[in-house]
Design a protein around this motif. Structure first.
Motif, PDB file in Angstrom:
ATOM      1  N   MET A 112       0.831  -1.212   0.000  1.00  0.00           N
ATOM      2  CA  MET A 112       0.000   0.000   0.000  1.00  0.00           C
ATOM      3  C   MET A 112       0.868   1.265   0.000  1.00  0.00           C
ATOM      4  SD  MET A 112      -3.299  -0.977   0.353  1.00  0.00           S
ATOM      5  CE  MET A 112      -4.176   0.249   1.312  1.00  0.00           C
ATOM      6  N   PRO A 113       0.620   2.171  -0.935  1.00  0.00           N
ATOM      7  CA  PRO A 113       1.368   3.430  -0.931  1.00  0.00           C
ATOM      8  C   PRO A 113       0.809   4.384   0.126  1.00  0.00           C
ATOM      9  CG  PRO A 113      -0.288   3.480  -2.661  1.00  0.00           C
ATOM     10  CD  PRO A 113      -0.403   2.127  -1.995  1.00  0.00           C
ATOM     11  N   GLU A 114       1.461   5.505   0.314  1.00  0.00           N
ATOM     12  CA  GLU A 114       0.923   6.534   1.218  1.00  0.00           C
ATOM     13  C   GLU A 114      -0.417   6.992   0.633  1.00  0.00           C
ATOM     14  OE1 GLU A 114       3.037  10.282   3.205  1.00  0.00           O
ATOM     15  OE2 GLU A 114       2.484  10.700   1.135  1.00  0.00           O
ATOM     16  N   LEU A 115      -1.449   7.033   1.454  1.00  0.00           N
ATOM     17  CA  LEU A 115      -2.756   7.418   0.936  1.00  0.00           C
ATOM     18  C   LEU A 115      -2.929   8.936   0.971  1.00  0.00           C
ATOM     19  CD1 LEU A 115      -4.958   4.574   2.300  1.00  0.00           C
ATOM     20  CD2 LEU A 115      -4.373   5.086  -0.066  1.00  0.00           C
ATOM     21  N   PRO A 116      -3.848   9.454   0.129  1.00  0.00           N
ATOM     22  CA  PRO A 116      -3.979  10.919   0.039  1.00  0.00           C
ATOM     23  C   PRO A 116      -4.160  11.607   1.383  1.00  0.00           C
ATOM     24  CG  PRO A 116      -5.302   9.858  -1.639  1.00  0.00           C
ATOM     25  CD  PRO A 116      -4.741   8.758  -0.797  1.00  0.00           C
ATOM     26  N   SER A 117      -4.893  10.975   2.324  1.00  0.00           N
ATOM     27  CA  SER A 117      -5.110  11.651   3.611  1.00  0.00           C
ATOM     28  C   SER A 117      -3.773  11.844   4.343  1.00  0.00           C
ATOM     29  CB  SER A 117      -6.098  10.862   4.473  1.00  0.00           C
ATOM     30  OG  SER A 117      -5.662   9.530   4.597  1.00  0.00           O
ATOM     31  N   ALA A 118      -2.889  10.837   4.269  1.00  0.00           N
ATOM     32  CA  ALA A 118      -1.586  10.944   4.926  1.00  0.00           C
ATOM     33  C   ALA A 118      -0.710  11.975   4.204  1.00  0.00           C
ATOM     34  CB  ALA A 118      -0.901   9.587   4.944  1.00  0.00           C
ATOM     35  N   THR A 119      -0.789  11.973   2.864  1.00  0.00           N
ATOM     36  CA  THR A 119      -0.007  12.946   2.102  1.00  0.00           C
ATOM     37  C   THR A 119      -0.463  14.361   2.453  1.00  0.00           C
ATOM     38  OG1 THR A 119      -0.105  11.323   0.321  1.00  0.00           O
ATOM     39  CG2 THR A 119       0.863  13.449  -0.211  1.00  0.00           C
ATOM     40  N   ARG A 120      -1.773  14.549   2.522  1.00  0.00           N
ATOM     41  CA  ARG A 120      -2.306  15.882   2.851  1.00  0.00           C
ATOM     42  C   ARG A 120      -1.825  16.333   4.219  1.00  0.00           C
ATOM     43  NH1 ARG A 120      -7.147  14.060   0.616  1.00  0.00           N
ATOM     44  NH2 ARG A 120      -7.986  13.661   2.677  1.00  0.00           N
ATOM     45  N   ALA A 121      -1.858  15.401   5.177  1.00  0.00           N
ATOM     46  CA  ALA A 121      -1.417  15.755   6.536  1.00  0.00           C
ATOM     47  C   ALA A 121       0.056  16.159   6.509  1.00  0.00           C
ATOM     48  CB  ALA A 121      -1.632  14.569   7.475  1.00  0.00           C
ATOM     49  N   ARG A 122       0.850  15.453   5.728  1.00  0.00           N
ATOM     50  CA  ARG A 122       2.277  15.787   5.619  1.00  0.00           C
ATOM     51  C   ARG A 122       2.437  17.189   5.035  1.00  0.00           C
ATOM     52  NH1 ARG A 122       5.809  14.424   1.646  1.00  0.00           N
ATOM     53  NH2 ARG A 122       4.460  12.942   0.573  1.00  0.00           N
ATOM     54  N   TYR A 123       1.651  17.510   4.027  1.00  0.00           N
ATOM     55  CA  TYR A 123       1.772  18.821   3.378  1.00  0.00           C
ATOM     56  C   TYR A 123       1.349  19.957   4.316  1.00  0.00           C
ATOM     57  CZ  TYR A 123       2.405  16.406  -1.117  1.00  0.00           C
ATOM     58  OH  TYR A 123       2.864  15.633  -2.136  1.00  0.00           O
ATOM     59  N   THR A 124       0.266  19.727   5.065  1.00  0.00           N
ATOM     60  CA  THR A 124      -0.181  20.817   5.935  1.00  0.00           C
ATOM     61  C   THR A 124       0.729  20.936   7.162  1.00  0.00           C
ATOM     62  OG1 THR A 124      -1.816  19.326   6.890  1.00  0.00           O
ATOM     63  CG2 THR A 124      -2.613  20.850   5.218  1.00  0.00           C
ATOM     64  N   HIS A 125       1.128  19.796   7.745  1.00  0.00           N
ATOM     65  CA  HIS A 125       1.968  19.860   8.952  1.00  0.00           C
ATOM     66  C   HIS A 125       3.414  20.225   8.641  1.00  0.00           C
ATOM     67  CE1 HIS A 125      -1.116  17.059  10.990  1.00  0.00           C
ATOM     68  NE2 HIS A 125      -1.467  18.330  11.088  1.00  0.00           N
ATOM     69  N   ASP A 126       4.038  19.500   7.705  1.00  0.00           N
ATOM     70  CA  ASP A 126       5.474  19.702   7.466  1.00  0.00           C
ATOM     71  C   ASP A 126       5.759  20.933   6.619  1.00  0.00           C
ATOM     72  OD1 ASP A 126       5.346  17.309   8.678  1.00  0.00           O
ATOM     73  OD2 ASP A 126       6.462  16.169   7.170  1.00  0.00           O
ATOM     74  N   PHE A 127       4.872  21.216   5.666  1.00  0.00           N
ATOM     75  CA  PHE A 127       5.161  22.291   4.718  1.00  0.00           C
ATOM     76  C   PHE A 127       4.312  23.537   4.944  1.00  0.00           C
ATOM     77  CE2 PHE A 127       6.367  18.837   1.383  1.00  0.00           C
ATOM     78  CZ  PHE A 127       7.589  18.660   2.010  1.00  0.00           C
ATOM     79  N   GLY A 128       3.334  23.462   5.845  1.00  0.00           N
ATOM     80  CA  GLY A 128       2.497  24.625   6.127  1.00  0.00           C
ATOM     81  C   GLY A 128       1.546  25.005   5.006  1.00  0.00           C
ATOM     82  N   LEU A 129       1.194  24.051   4.145  1.00  0.00           N
ATOM     83  CA  LEU A 129       0.239  24.370   3.073  1.00  0.00           C
ATOM     84  C   LEU A 129      -1.177  24.460   3.634  1.00  0.00           C
ATOM     85  CD1 LEU A 129       1.279  22.136   0.021  1.00  0.00           C
ATOM     86  CD2 LEU A 129       2.241  24.303   0.798  1.00  0.00           C
ATOM     87  N   SER A 130      -2.041  25.195   2.924  1.00  0.00           N
ATOM     88  CA  SER A 130      -3.449  25.245   3.331  1.00  0.00           C
ATOM     89  C   SER A 130      -4.106  23.915   2.982  1.00  0.00           C
ATOM     90  CB  SER A 130      -4.161  26.375   2.596  1.00  0.00           C
ATOM     91  OG  SER A 130      -4.232  26.067   1.211  1.00  0.00           O
ATOM     92  N   GLU A 131      -5.260  23.647   3.607  1.00  0.00           N
ATOM     93  CA  GLU A 131      -6.003  22.424   3.311  1.00  0.00           C
ATOM     94  C   GLU A 131      -6.353  22.380   1.826  1.00  0.00           C
ATOM     95  OE1 GLU A 131      -6.882  19.910   5.232  1.00  0.00           O
ATOM     96  OE2 GLU A 131      -6.444  20.660   7.249  1.00  0.00           O
ATOM     97  N   TYR A 132      -6.723  23.546   1.281  1.00  0.00           N
ATOM     98  CA  TYR A 132      -7.110  23.605  -0.120  1.00  0.00           C
ATOM     99  C   TYR A 132      -5.949  23.199  -1.027  1.00  0.00           C
ATOM    100  CZ  TYR A 132      -8.277  25.371  -4.721  1.00  0.00           C
ATOM    101  OH  TYR A 132      -8.492  25.452  -6.077  1.00  0.00           O
ATOM    102  N   ASP A 133      -4.780  23.808  -0.789  1.00  0.00           N
ATOM    103  CA  ASP A 133      -3.619  23.492  -1.621  1.00  0.00           C
ATOM    104  C   ASP A 133      -3.252  22.014  -1.490  1.00  0.00           C
ATOM    105  OD1 ASP A 133      -3.624  26.094  -2.335  1.00  0.00           O
ATOM    106  OD2 ASP A 133      -1.729  26.641  -1.370  1.00  0.00           O
ATOM    107  N   ALA A 134      -3.297  21.520  -0.250  1.00  0.00           N
ATOM    108  CA  ALA A 134      -2.948  20.114  -0.030  1.00  0.00           C
ATOM    109  C   ALA A 134      -3.909  19.209  -0.789  1.00  0.00           C
ATOM    110  CB  ALA A 134      -2.962  19.797   1.461  1.00  0.00           C
ATOM    111  N   ALA A 135      -5.185  19.603  -0.836  1.00  0.00           N
ATOM    112  CA  ALA A 135      -6.174  18.786  -1.543  1.00  0.00           C
ATOM    113  C   ALA A 135      -5.900  18.801  -3.054  1.00  0.00           C
ATOM    114  CB  ALA A 135      -7.589  19.281  -1.253  1.00  0.00           C
ATOM    115  N   ARG A 136      -5.592  19.982  -3.588  1.00  0.00           N
ATOM    116  CA  ARG A 136      -5.318  20.069  -5.026  1.00  0.00           C
ATOM    117  C   ARG A 136      -4.112  19.213  -5.417  1.00  0.00           C
ATOM    118  NH1 ARG A 136      -7.156  23.904  -8.517  1.00  0.00           N
ATOM    119  NH2 ARG A 136      -6.573  22.264  -9.943  1.00  0.00           N
ATOM    120  N   LEU A 137      -3.096  19.216  -4.549  1.00  0.00           N
ATOM    121  CA  LEU A 137      -1.855  18.516  -4.891  1.00  0.00           C
ATOM    122  C   LEU A 137      -1.943  17.012  -4.669  1.00  0.00           C
ATOM    123  CD1 LEU A 137       0.671  21.118  -3.467  1.00  0.00           C
ATOM    124  CD2 LEU A 137       0.174  20.649  -5.877  1.00  0.00           C
TER     125      LEU A 137
END
Ligand code: ADP
Ligand code: MG
Length: 506
Positions: free
Chosen positions: A316-341
């Motif tokens: 199983m690869p990293e799932l979108p929810s985990a990727t989104r959490a990484r983007y918002t927590h580690d990179f400070g992206l907004s929820e919207y940006d994390a969702a688009r990416l």
């Protein structure tokens, strides 16, 4: 909460979705015919004797489709049944040559049991949506009514292709439990989450436009604070986020109006009319079909052992929810940006390659991808024609964008120059952003003495505007900035210019 204008009672919406996704597999669920029925394939060229129920033909379960179902089940945190069966759901329709659809019994645990996904609720907080089950079944064929003025044609290429039907759960024993979809927006977020999980796992293209994702939409309403669920209607076969939201909205208003006029809602099956956004009754409960499900005598039960589940879990690869959490927590992206990416794995992989764990460029790369790259579809290439999933940037590579963002961060170029380099790259200019900047003499003017001389000159040349600015027309700052930028050929650092002007005009 849903308030009808002028009325005092607040209503809430209860929504249940039955989502069908087409399972990616080389062959169909019970036959060796190709499961790739895309529109360029000639009608009835990918049909085996099993698909059209020739006498004596026996279905053979495609184990890969079961593995796909398990993978999806693990992706939605679900229980995987160690034992489940197939049943025949019987009805007649010309797109169903067998006279029955092979599905899994409604009253037994199917291959994927109880699970959940997390979406953003309307209150901005994470919300779990419970899923009751996901079962494997066969798709039907396609009828074509627009080929001939007085005849209809049947194309059985899609007949027997594997579908996974994902059904959301309603906790009828605890109606105060709100882990269900309760607004049109939540319905869309839920469907997008399902789509992202399916794509990340390679389980389905889950594309509504091409019909590889479709949903039946169940809607009921109840007064806020009520302790039971009311009668729902079901709108069938919806294939666009926009129409799904509009159908929910319309159904909710229609039902509320009935209740407020003292009436009762009947459990009907509806159709959605795209033209005017209304729903109308397709069949009422009284004509409900009795499918007479019975276990398919030609198929053995599905038996799944722990080793199989663990083997699949390990891939199983990293799932979108985990990727989104990484983007918002580690990179400070907004929820919207994390969702688009995270809309597809390829986009998030591209993004991760460009950022390369260098958090200082994370926001810049995200902004450029979302506002510029996504606006230029010519840069995207569908690499894997068959799955349609693997997109790759064709012209601009992750390292190109990373370099551009770094140059901006170092103030080597300004935003305007970055945009020019970006356009040049899209137009096929060869070389890295640094090479292109050198070639075209693009360098940000950072010499503050030189900038100051130009600023002084612009101020001296425009005494009237200086007077107006000083008497309160601060909007004129843009006028001065524009003139300085023009005088420097667009090479000055706008932030430096802004600050210098503000100080001098104060
Ligand atoms: P069926 O198979 O007859 O359509 P199910 O009981 O499997 O019925 O339910 C289908 C979907 O409808 C599920 O997602 C379920 O949560 C939803 N549902 C059931 N009752 C209601 C209700 N009162 N309001 C809204 N949705 C409902
Ligand atoms: Mg249903």
């Amino acid at each position: 909460m849903f308030t009808m204008k002028g009325k005092t009672c607040d209503w809430e919406l209860v929504i249940g979705l039955e989502t069908h996704i087409e399972v990616l597999s080389n062959s169909k669920l019970f036959s060796g015919a190709s499961a790739d029925y895309n529109p360029t394939v000639s009608p009835n060229t990918q049909v085996s004797m099993v698909d059209v129920a020739m006498p004596g033909m026996l279905p053979v379960l495609n184990e890969y489709c079961v593995e796909q179902a398990i993978k999806f089940g693990l992706g939605i945190n679900a229980e995987i049944s160690r034992h489940s069966r197939f049943a025949r759901k019987q009805y007649f329709y010309p797109d169903l040559p067998q006279g029955y659809q092979i599905s899994q019994p409604a009253d037994e645990p199917p291959v994927v049991g109880r699970g959940w996904v997390e979406i953003m609720g309307d209150d901005g907080n994470p919300k779990k949506i419970f899923i009751e089950r996901a079962h494997l079944e066969q798709d039907a064929g396609k009828l074509k009514h627009d080929v001939h003025p007085s005849k209809s044609f049947a194309d059985y290429n899609r007949t027997g292709v594997a579908l996974l039907e994902i059904v959301t759960f309603l906790d009828t024993k605890n109606p105060e439990n709100n882990s269900y979809i309760s607004s049109p927006d939540e319905a869309e977020r839920y469907l997008r989450e399902i789509r992202e999980i399916a794509r990340a796992l390679g389980v389905s293209r889950a594309n509504m436009e091409e019909g590889s994702m479709r949903a039946d939409v169940n809607v009921s309403v109840r007064p806020v604070g009520s302790t039971e669920f009311r009668t729902r209607t079901e709108t069938k076969n919806m294939v666009s986020f926009k129409f799904i939201k509009s159908a929910i909205e319309y159904e909710a208003r229609r039902q509320i109006e009935i209740y407020e006029n003292g009436g009762t809602v009947t459990q009907d099956t509806m159709r959605y009319n795209q033209g005017d956004g209304t729903t109308s009754v397709m069949r009422s409960k009284e004509d409900a079909l009795d499918y007479r499900y019975f276990p398919d005598p030609d198929l053995l039960p599905i038996e799944i052992d722990d080793e199989t589940i663990e083997r699949i879990r390990a891939t199983m690869p990293e799932l979108p929810s985990a990727t989104r959490a990484r983007y918002t927590h580690d990179f400070g992206l907004s929820e919207y940006d994390a969702a688009r990416l995270t809309e597809t794995t390829d986009i998030s992989k591209w993004y991760d390659t460009a950022v390369a764990d260098n958090a200082s460029r994370a926001k810049g790369v995200a902004n450029w991808m979302i506002s510029e790259l996504f606006a230029h579809p010519e840069n995207w290439d569908v690499k894997n024609e068959k799955s349609g999933i693997v997109n790759e940037m064709r012209i601009i590579t992750p390292s190109d964008l990373a370099e551009l963002v770094d140059m901006l961060g170092e103030n080597t170029i300004n935003g305007k120059q970055a945009k020019e380099i970006f356009i040049k790259m899209l137009d096929g200019e060869s070389g890295t952003p640094r090479e292109i900047a050198d070639k075209f003499g693009m360098k940000q003017m950072t010499d503050t003495v030189a900038i100051e001389a130009i600023v002084d000159e612009v101020i001296a040349k425009n005494p009237a505007q200086v007077e107006q600015y000083k008497s309160g027309k601060v909007g004129l700052l843009g006028f001065f900035v524009g003139n300085v930028m023009k005088a420097t050929g667009g090479t000055a650092n706008p932030a430096v210019v802004n600050e210098m002007l503000r100080n001098k005009l104060a």
